[in-house]
Enzyme design. Structure first.
Site, PDB file in Angstrom:
ATOM      1  N   TRP A   8      -3.707  -1.832  -1.411  1.00 19.64           N
ATOM      2  CA  TRP A   8      -3.703  -3.086  -2.156  1.00 19.64           C
ATOM      3  C   TRP A   8      -4.193  -4.117  -1.156  1.00 19.64           C
ATOM      4  CZ3 TRP A   8      -1.351  -7.936  -1.730  1.00 19.64           C
ATOM      5  CH2 TRP A   8      -1.463  -8.758  -2.849  1.00 19.64           C
ATOM      6  N   ASN A  59       0.536  -0.151   6.309  1.00 16.40           N
ATOM      7  CA  ASN A  59       1.051  -0.883   5.151  1.00 16.40           C
ATOM      8  C   ASN A  59       1.722  -2.137   5.705  1.00 16.40           C
ATOM      9  OD1 ASN A  59       2.056  -1.836   2.761  1.00 16.40           O
ATOM     10  ND2 ASN A  59       3.823  -0.463   2.743  1.00 16.40           N
ATOM     11  N   GLY A  60       1.238  -3.305   5.299  1.00 16.41           N
ATOM     12  CA  GLY A  60       1.840  -4.562   5.762  1.00 16.41           C
ATOM     13  C   GLY A  60       0.749  -5.564   6.090  1.00 16.41           C
ATOM     14  N   ARG A  74       1.662   1.769  -5.815  1.00 14.64           N
ATOM     15  CA  ARG A  74       1.925   0.740  -4.794  1.00 14.64           C
ATOM     16  C   ARG A  74       0.664  -0.018  -4.433  1.00 14.64           C
ATOM     17  NH1 ARG A  74       6.767   1.757  -2.241  1.00 14.64           N
ATOM     18  NH2 ARG A  74       6.117   0.424  -0.527  1.00 14.64           N
ATOM     19  N   LYS A 134       3.135  -2.310  -7.354  1.00 19.09           N
ATOM     20  CA  LYS A 134       4.513  -2.188  -7.839  1.00 19.09           C
ATOM     21  C   LYS A 134       5.519  -2.826  -6.887  1.00 19.09           C
ATOM     22  CE  LYS A 134       7.775  -0.785 -10.542  1.00 19.09           C
ATOM     23  NZ  LYS A 134       7.961  -1.458 -11.843  1.00 19.09           N
ATOM     24  N   HIS A 186       6.905 -32.000 -25.433  1.00 19.00           N
ATOM     25  CA  HIS A 186       6.715 -32.861 -24.257  1.00 19.00           C
ATOM     26  C   HIS A 186       5.428 -32.530 -23.520  1.00 19.00           C
ATOM     27  CE1 HIS A 186      10.638 -34.606 -24.871  1.00 19.00           C
ATOM     28  NE2 HIS A 186      11.161 -33.399 -24.952  1.00 19.00           N
ATOM     29  N   GLU A 198       0.616  -9.884 -17.335  1.00 25.46           N
ATOM     30  CA  GLU A 198       0.333  -8.998 -16.186  1.00 25.46           C
ATOM     31  C   GLU A 198      -0.349  -7.700 -16.597  1.00 25.46           C
ATOM     32  OE1 GLU A 198       3.551  -7.397 -13.873  1.00 25.46           O
ATOM     33  OE2 GLU A 198       4.900  -7.402 -15.566  1.00 25.46           O
ATOM     34  N   LYS A 243       5.250 -10.051 -19.044  1.00 26.80           N
ATOM     35  CA  LYS A 243       4.778  -8.720 -19.476  1.00 26.80           C
ATOM     36  C   LYS A 243       3.361  -8.833 -20.030  1.00 26.80           C
ATOM     37  CE  LYS A 243       6.855  -6.387 -17.842  1.00 26.80           C
ATOM     38  NZ  LYS A 243       7.645  -7.173 -16.960  1.00 26.80           N
ATOM     39  N   GLU A 294      10.252 -13.657 -19.460  1.00 26.17           N
ATOM     40  CA  GLU A 294       9.964 -12.245 -19.186  1.00 26.17           C
ATOM     41  C   GLU A 294       8.939 -11.700 -20.163  1.00 26.17           C
ATOM     42  OE1 GLU A 294      10.192 -10.251 -16.956  1.00 26.17           O
ATOM     43  OE2 GLU A 294       9.832  -8.330 -17.935  1.00 26.17           O
ATOM     44  N   CYS A 317       0.862  -1.182   0.000  1.00 24.40           N
ATOM     45  CA  CYS A 317       0.000   0.000   0.000  1.00 24.40           C
ATOM     46  C   CYS A 317       0.898   1.231   0.000  1.00 24.40           C
ATOM     47  CB  CYS A 317      -0.877   0.020   1.257  1.00 24.40           C
ATOM     48  SG  CYS A 317      -1.837  -1.467   1.459  1.00 24.40           S
TER      49      CYS A 317
HETATM   50  C1  AGP Z   1       7.405  -7.001 -13.022  1.00 23.46           C
HETATM   51  O1  AGP Z   1       6.774  -6.601 -14.251  1.00 23.46           O
HETATM   52  C2  AGP Z   1       6.404  -7.285 -11.946  1.00 23.46           C
HETATM   53  N1  AGP Z   1       5.666  -6.118 -11.659  1.00 23.46           N
HETATM   54  C3  AGP Z   1       6.949  -8.013 -10.754  1.00 23.46           C
HETATM   55  O2  AGP Z   1       7.177  -9.326 -11.200  1.00 23.46           O
HETATM   56  C4  AGP Z   1       8.265  -7.499 -10.118  1.00 23.46           C
HETATM   57  O3  AGP Z   1       9.347  -7.699 -11.006  1.00 23.46           O
HETATM   58  C5  AGP Z   1       8.525  -8.324  -8.854  1.00 23.46           C
HETATM   59  O4  AGP Z   1       7.472  -8.056  -7.950  1.00 23.46           O
HETATM   60  C6  AGP Z   1       9.863  -8.005  -8.186  1.00 23.46           C
HETATM   61  O5  AGP Z   1       9.881  -6.683  -7.781  1.00 23.46           O
HETATM   62  P1  AGP Z   1      11.310  -6.050  -7.338  1.00 23.46           P
HETATM   63  O6  AGP Z   1      12.181  -6.065  -8.558  1.00 23.46           O
HETATM   64  O7  AGP Z   1      10.976  -4.663  -6.876  1.00 23.46           O
HETATM   65  O8  AGP Z   1      11.868  -6.911  -6.247  1.00 23.46           O
END
Ligand code: AGP
Length: 608
Positions: free
Chosen positions: A77, A103-104, A30, A603, A508, A492, A489, A485, A2
């Site tokens: 969040w 936050n937590g 966040r 984020k 397989h 997500e 992208k 990767e 958050c």
């Molecule tokens: C990346 O597109 C994602 N938003 C997520 O996987 C991110 O890379 C992951 O949460 C790790 O975050 P960090 O690099 O801040 O540790």
């Protein structure tokens, strides 16, 4: 997960409400499923406003008369309790005296609720509300001061992660703070002091910040900051300056942060060329780091999500240039499946935010075991930076979009610079003959050439991905790492089910998923396996797939869709990922989704 911000200032010179809303807007990446604000003043003129929605929706509810000299605000969040107005923060104690944002995660909130608060009429389903009700409980029952009650409350949640901001409306000149595992910074302003989840919230108003460490509490007034450790000892801590230009955190003319950050990637690589190489074009990193890493018999890379994918690429570069075995571990797995560690390990934590709880869990253990570590991060003074032995900063500028792009390529660039420096220290022949400076210079220009193909990639996205139900990226070796990767992208931000698959694995099992028109993107940059991957693509095509290819120029054939300039095979991920970034961006855009703030995500993942 958050974003929280609190401000205490003299209301005649500080527009507390506007500072709170502006700070919250900057923290929205966040978490963004609900938001709230509480302000008051010494005449106890209180305002509590909460919305199920974005900060913009909250701002629309805040009329001009919502003013005060102290306030707290929160963008959520959801962890416990669905997104709703009742579950939005700030939470209020039953007697209406205490207001709190959190936050937590309070791991033992149910036990605390049962033991102390069984008679309390809770307004929310959240864990966080337990904290504010406990403060009231200890003030009323044990006749504690507000600070003592906050201390007592946090002492009952030893395994929890919290950043608490608390206001007692009978003391509207004090902002109470407690921190453990969740990021929190104190910001020192003119005529005000603030607390925020990260510097972005306040960088437009001050660049002077003070760290808060786990287990500490603080009491802020408009002109004083009192930090205390767990035993009540006063801590004197010098402020540090955050060298970030506030404009870097703005979208400028861009519609989305993500596109801005994709475009910034060549700039970041060029910044590495100036900041991380010396006049002889050799890597310029902390010598003690290189000396210590040179002793390692094994390197462990610990990361999550996109950063984990960058680690997979880093493994290949580091092994090639140093001959030291490297293993890459998902942080949340390694934390609870602590593998057999070699005699001379060295740990690398890769984290854009520097706050990911899964990585912190591992770093705490590594520190207890006395191993040395390096954090590669984009945030100076972040928790993972502070708690590791060494730090290398990505210098990518603030990355706001939830989908990581420039941080990923920056991480790979830093891993390459680190590998080159280490290889030179070890007199590794491959490293000695690897012109990294020259190669990264080529990469920066080649990145721009791909970024300039936005129209072509937009057409591909709209033609083959927007209406797809599944999509696959396939590759071998380092191209497989990029496929993972590329797939993340896509899923997500466009919510399209996608997988990154080792091309040789398709037959397989996964090839059963191929249907007519299923987009299958082949990444073709590694000479020893290009032909094999092309065969795997043909196998999917024979079953109706729509094959697309991202090929390096020297291996390209006439009908390849995207061609990347020739660079050293170790560095091709810096290029092959860019079409995938843009395809995901334009697929999300065409589907009318929120590119920068995709559903269910945040984020910085500061909960486990
Ligand atoms: C990346 O597109 C994602 N938003 C997520 O996987 C991110 O890379 C992951 O949460 C790790 O975050 P960090 O690099 O801040 O540790």
């Amino acid at each position: 997960m958050c974003g929280i911000v609190g401000i205490v200032g003299s209301s005649d010179v500080v527009h507390v409400t506007e500072l709170l809303l502006d700070g919250l807007q900057k923290l929205e990446y966040r978490g963004y499923d609900s938001a709230g604000i509480y302000v008051t003043n010494d005449q106890k003129q209180e305002h509590l406003i909460k919305v199920k929605g974005r900060v913009a929706d909250l701002r629309n509810q805040v009329s001009d008369d919502v003013q005060g000299s102290i306030g707290i605000a929160h963008t959520r969040w959801a962890t416990h309790g669905e997104p709703s107005i009742n579950n939005a923060h700030p939470h209020v104690s039953e007697n209406g005296r205490f207001y709190l944002v959190h936050n937590g995660v309070i791991e033992n909130y149910q036990e605390l609720k049962a033991k102390y608060l069984s008679n309390v009429n809770f307004k929310s389903d959240t864990d966080s509300e337990v904290a504010v009700q406990l403060v009231q409980y200890f003030v009323d029952k044990d006749n504690l001061t507000t600070l003592e009650a906050l201390r007592k409350t946090v002492s009952l949640m030893p395994d929890s992660a919290y950043g608490f901001l608390l206001i007692d409306n009978e003391q509207p000149d004090k902002l109470y703070v407690a921190k453990r595992r969740s990021p929190l910074l104190i910001a020192l302003g003119d005529n005000f002091n603030a607390v925020c989840s990260d510097a972005l919230a306040m960088i437009a108003h001050t660049n002077k910040f003070v760290e808060l460490h786990d287990g500490e509490v603080a009491v802020l007034t408009s002109n004083s900051v009192d930090i205390q450790d767990g035993n009540g000892n006063h801590i004197m801590r010098d402020p540090y300056t955050v060298d970030m230009d506030a404009s870097e955190a703005d979208k400028g003319a861009y519609e989305h942060y993500m596109l801005k950050e994709i475009d910034e990637q060549p700039i970041v690589i060029r910044r590495h060329l100036t900041d991380y190489f010396d006049e002889n074009k050799e890597p310029a990193l902390e010598q003690s780091l290189i000396n210590e890493m040179a002793q390692a018999d094994r390197i462990y890379i610990i990361a999550a999500g996109t950063s984990y994918h960058a680690g997979l690429v880093g493994k290949r570069i580091i092994e090639k240039l140093t001959n030291i075995p490297v293993e890459v571990n998902i942080a949340s797995e390694f934390a609870y499946n602590y593998e057999i560690i070699s005699e001379q390990p060295f740990f690398i934590f890769i984290s854009q935010s520097g706050e990911t709880a899964d990585l912190r869990e591992v770093l705490n253990r590594i520190n207890k075991d006395g191993y040395s570590s390096l954090t590669i991060t984009n945030v100076k003074n972040s928790t993972l930076s502070r708690e590791a032995t060494y730090t290398i900063l990505l210098k990518a500028g603030p990355e706001i979009a939830v989908a990581s792009t420039k941080a990923y390529t920056a991480q790979i660039s830093i891993e390459a610079i680190l590998a080159k420096a280490l290889g030179m220290k070890l007199n590794n022949f491959t490293a000695q003959n690897f012109d990294l400076f020259g190669q990264l210079s080529v990469v920066a220009n080649a990145m721009q050439a791909l970024i300039d193909q936005k129209d072509k990639l937009r057409n591909i996205a709209e033609k083959y991905f927007v209406n797809a139900t599944d999509a696959f990226y396939i590759g071998r070796g380092i191209d497989y790492a990029v496929s993972l990767e590329a797939s993340l992208k896509l899923k997500e931000i466009s919510y399209l089910h996608s997988e990154g698959i080792a091309a040789g694995e398709l037959k397989h099992g996964p090839i059963a998923l191929i249907e007519k028109g299923t987009p299958v993107v082949g990444i073709l940059t590694q000479e020893n396996v290009v032909a094999l991957t092309r065969s795997n693509l043909a196998e999917t095509q024979a079953r109706g797939s729509k094959v697309l290819t991202i090929a390096m120029k020297k291996f390209a054939v006439t009908n390849d869709d995207i061609v990347i300039d020739d660079v050293d095979e170790l560095l091709t991920p810096l290029l092959s990922v860019i079409p995938a970034q843009l395809i995901s961006y334009y697929t999300s855009l065409a589907k009318g989704l929120d590119v920068d703030k995709p559903r269910n995500l945040a984020k910085s993942v500061t909960v486990q």
